[in-house]
Design an enzyme around this catalytic site. Structure first.
Site, PDB file in Angstrom:
ATOM      1  N   GLU A  17       7.192  -6.513   9.229  1.00 56.97           N
ATOM      2  CA  GLU A  17       7.126  -5.211   8.739  1.00 56.97           C
ATOM      3  C   GLU A  17       6.295  -5.195   7.342  1.00 56.97           C
ATOM      4  OE1 GLU A  17      11.219  -4.072   7.797  1.00 56.97           O
ATOM      5  OE2 GLU A  17      10.627  -2.977   6.058  1.00 56.97           O
ATOM      6  N   ASP A  33      13.751   0.804  -3.449  1.00 57.42           N
ATOM      7  CA  ASP A  33      13.483  -0.660  -3.713  1.00 57.42           C
ATOM      8  C   ASP A  33      13.944  -1.050  -5.054  1.00 57.42           C
ATOM      9  OD1 ASP A  33      12.293  -1.795  -1.381  1.00 57.42           O
ATOM     10  OD2 ASP A  33      10.662  -0.066  -1.452  1.00 57.42           O
TER      11      ASP A  33
END
Ligand code: PLP
Lengths: 257, 402
Positions: free
Chosen positions: A47, A58
């Site tokens: 990924e 995040d």
């Protein structure tokens, strides 16, 4: 050609290891060396993070890697340049993960066309919700045989999970706890949720991500799903690496052996 | 006073999918879906509930001190040769329009059963207004604020702390409002059940732009009544407001949106000059994209990275505008101008000396454009004086000594 993600799950149903790394990190030209090492030492899926200035979902570690990559000069154009002939060397499925704004600015169709051209298999765009995808963008992604991978969380209702399952291709990304990436939450608390997911018998494979950081958490998650995704822990490992190949080897053998 | 509820068929109000023309929507990660979905499905019914309206109205009257005066600024009018009225949001409790929204949202949070409140703040006005209503209702309050803003708006940081709020510095990116908003959103992702996010401007995912505009619409509702009393007509020729994310402007425009004879003027922060590389003039420098979960105009690079803006005013130092304003811009319904840091400073000094009112740096941007409007002596102009200047004294003093 059949999508490489589907090929993978056709032959491997357990302990699928997906590793996240930010493109252009730790140095601009580390993208391919990192990917090559990941494949060589046993990652089943890669990924690749497309860095963004404002990565909302995040935590600090991936945020910082994104900032660093941008400072290194990474951009979508640069990334596609780096990926021009990566399929000569890398056969595992590769997913691009990133926020919607850079994709929208690049042009959704141009982006999908480019992904297909270089050999990308799937896309994760956490801030492209199902409804917008369905209303506007689905035909483009499907035209280029790109799997858009959706997230589900412990707060996602069964009805919605079923809807996501029906719309998804490739696999479903089960976020282990409602959090940003890199939060340390106890896997044990999540067992009921994982169990519930397993009982649903979804048509798509499921990979569990967020908070997977070592052999123990990888195995715990894999017991309930087809495998798991490691991000923050890997970024931490390569952050100050002097030898990417060696670091990746050590990291992956620590998970799989 | 009641909260505007009927969307009707306005071209300028949000549609049923959460869009204003091609702007708006809710580009949220799945982790926020339950919270945002809960708001989307409940906000209209909560806002239209008579007991909610009574509570909102009572607090605005007895606690905030509404209606805020509409003041005819005589000397300013003489100077600009027009009839200039100031909508005195600076006289609200806590010193700005922001409290209209926080009162509304805290009442909503109570009805949703939330116990913990988070907010972002730029100038600190929204942070103070949030800390205030949390103290009032006995709720836990965490405010995210860019570390640069913590420095330049020190008095407001002290006020938030005195009011019992925890102020968390945002140290990522440009360390200003955009980053504080990112941190607040991340907090919400990490606290999905007990927390309500009181977003402070008419931006963010649907339903925030519409919800905040409705809470702020009390501004134009009062202007209509007050102008009718003072001039015999509800309609001014111009309504002028500054735009950070666009909440005071949304409130000042709200009831005039469909009265096309009323000219709406929005003033963005030009910073050191629109093309200086240090600006926050979003409509001039921006393109369509996604910021804070809304599809709208924003300042970005060719690669889709969000640009760090600049304004002397922390409340306008934001690289986007709310989707309603992007639509007002694109449809031509509102005219967008920009005022530089220096123009705003000059306007702040001018208002202080002519009217004895020290405005907030943000509001001074709106005042700064009076000189650029083609005004006739009979024109009625309403300027939304969104806040008072106490928080900006450091900046003003520094300028005075130059
Ligand atoms: C006094 C004042 N006016 C205006 C603004 C800008 O916000 P908005 O565009 O939402 O009205 C702020 C924001 O902090 C403010 O404090």
């Amino acid at each position: 050609m059949q999508n490489r993600i589907d090929q993978l799950f056709a032959v491997k149903r357990h302990n699928v290891l997906n590793i996240y790394c930010t493109a252009g990190f730790p140095e601009l030209n580390d993208t391919l060396p990192v990917m090559t090492a990941l494949q060589q030492y046993g990652a089943d899926l890669i990924e690749l993070g497309m860095p963004f200035s404002d990565p909302l979902a995040d935590g600090p570690v991936i945020q910082d890697s994104s900032t660093k990559a941008l400072q290194n000069g990474m951009s979508l154009h640069k990334l596609f340049e780096q990926l021009t002939s990566f399929r000569d060397r890398i056969q595992v499925p590769v997913i691009l993960m990133g926020y919607f704004n850079p994709v929208l600015t690049y042009g959704v169709e141009a982006f999908c066309a480019k992904c297909a051209e270089v050999g990308i298999d799937g896309i994760i765009v956490p801030d492209l919700p199902m409804a917008e995808y369905e209303n506007e963008y689905r035909p483009v992604f499907e035209k280029y045989n790109l799997h858009l991978i959706f997230l589900v969380t412990p707060e996602t209702s069964e009805e919605r999970i079923r809807k996501i399952d029906s719309l998804s291709k490739g696999f479903i990304y089960a976020v282990s706890s409602s959090s940003t990436t890199g939060k340390d939450k106890d896997m044990k608390d999540q067992q009921a949720y994982f169990e519930r997911l397993k009982q649903l018998q979804l048509k798509n494979p499921v990979l569990i991500g967020f908070g997977i950081k070592d052999k123990a958490t990888f195995e715990a998650a894999s017991a309930y799903a087809n495998g798991a995704i490691i991000g923050t822990a890997f970024i931490r490992a390569i952050e100050h690496s002097k030898n990417i190949d060696e670091t990746v080897k050590t990291f992956i053998s620590g998970i799989t052996q | 006073m009641d909260i505007a509820i009927n969307t009707g068929n306005s071209r300028y109000q949000v549609d049923k999918n959460g869009y204003y023309g091609r702007f708006g929507g809710a580009y949220i990660p799945e982790m926020l879906y339950p919270n945002v979905q809960e708001l989307q499905s409940q906000y209209l019914s909560i806002l239209s509930d008579p007991t909610f309206q009574q509570d909102f109205e009572a607090l605005l009257r007895d606690y905030v001190g509404r209606p805020s005066p509409l003041y005819f600024a005589k000397r300013l009018s003489e100077k600009y040769k027009a009839k200039i009225y100031l909508k005195r949001e600076d006289l609200n409790h806590t010193g700005a329009h922001k409290v209209n929204n926080t009162i509304g949202q805290i009442l909503l949070a109570q009805r949703l059963g939330k116990r913990r409140i988070i907010a972002e703040t730029g100038a600190g006005q929204h942070g103070v207004a949030t800390a205030t209503v949390c103290a009032l209702m006995g709720m836990e309050c965490v405010v995210y604020m860019g570390s640069i803003d913590i420095e330049r708006q020190a008095p407001n940081v002290a006020r938030m702390k005195m009011l019992g709020a925890t102020v968390v510095p945002a140290t990522s990116g440009s360390k200003t409002l955009k980053d504080a908003t990112n941190e607040a959103i991340r907090d919400w992702i990490n606290n999905p059940v007990n927390t309500h996010y009181i977003l402070g401007t008419a931006a963010g995912p649907h339903p925030y732009p519409d919800m905040v505009a409705r809470f702020q619409s009390v501004i134009s509702e009062e202007i209509k009544k007050q102008l009718l009393e003072k001039t015999g007509s509800e309609n001014p020729d111009y309504v002028l407001a500054c735009i950070g994310g666009g909440s005071n402007a949304a409130g000042a425009y709200f009831h005039y949106l469909d009265r096309e004879e009323v000219k709406l003027v929005a003033v963005e922060a030009g910073g050191k000059g629109v093309h200086s590389g240090f600006s926050a003039a979003t409509t001039q420098l921006g393109t369509i994209g996604i910021i804070h979960a809304s599809k709208t105009l924003l300042m970005q690079t060719n690669d889709g990275q969000i640009v760090e803006p600049h304004s002397i005013s922390a409340g306008l130092d934001y690289p986007g505008i709310g989707p309603m304003h992007a639509h007002l811009y694109e449809s031509g319904r509102a005219q967008f101008l920009s005022a530089t840091d220096d123009e705003a400073l000059a306007a702040a000094y001018e208002l202080s000396l002519l009217e004895g009112i020290i405005p907030a740096m943000e509001s001074a941007h709106a005042l700064a454009k009076l000189k650029d409007l083609p005004l006739n002596t009979d024109d009625v102009v309403v300027v939304c004086l969104s806040g008072r200047g106490d928080k900006d004294l450091d900046t003003y003093i520094r300028h005075m000594n130059k």
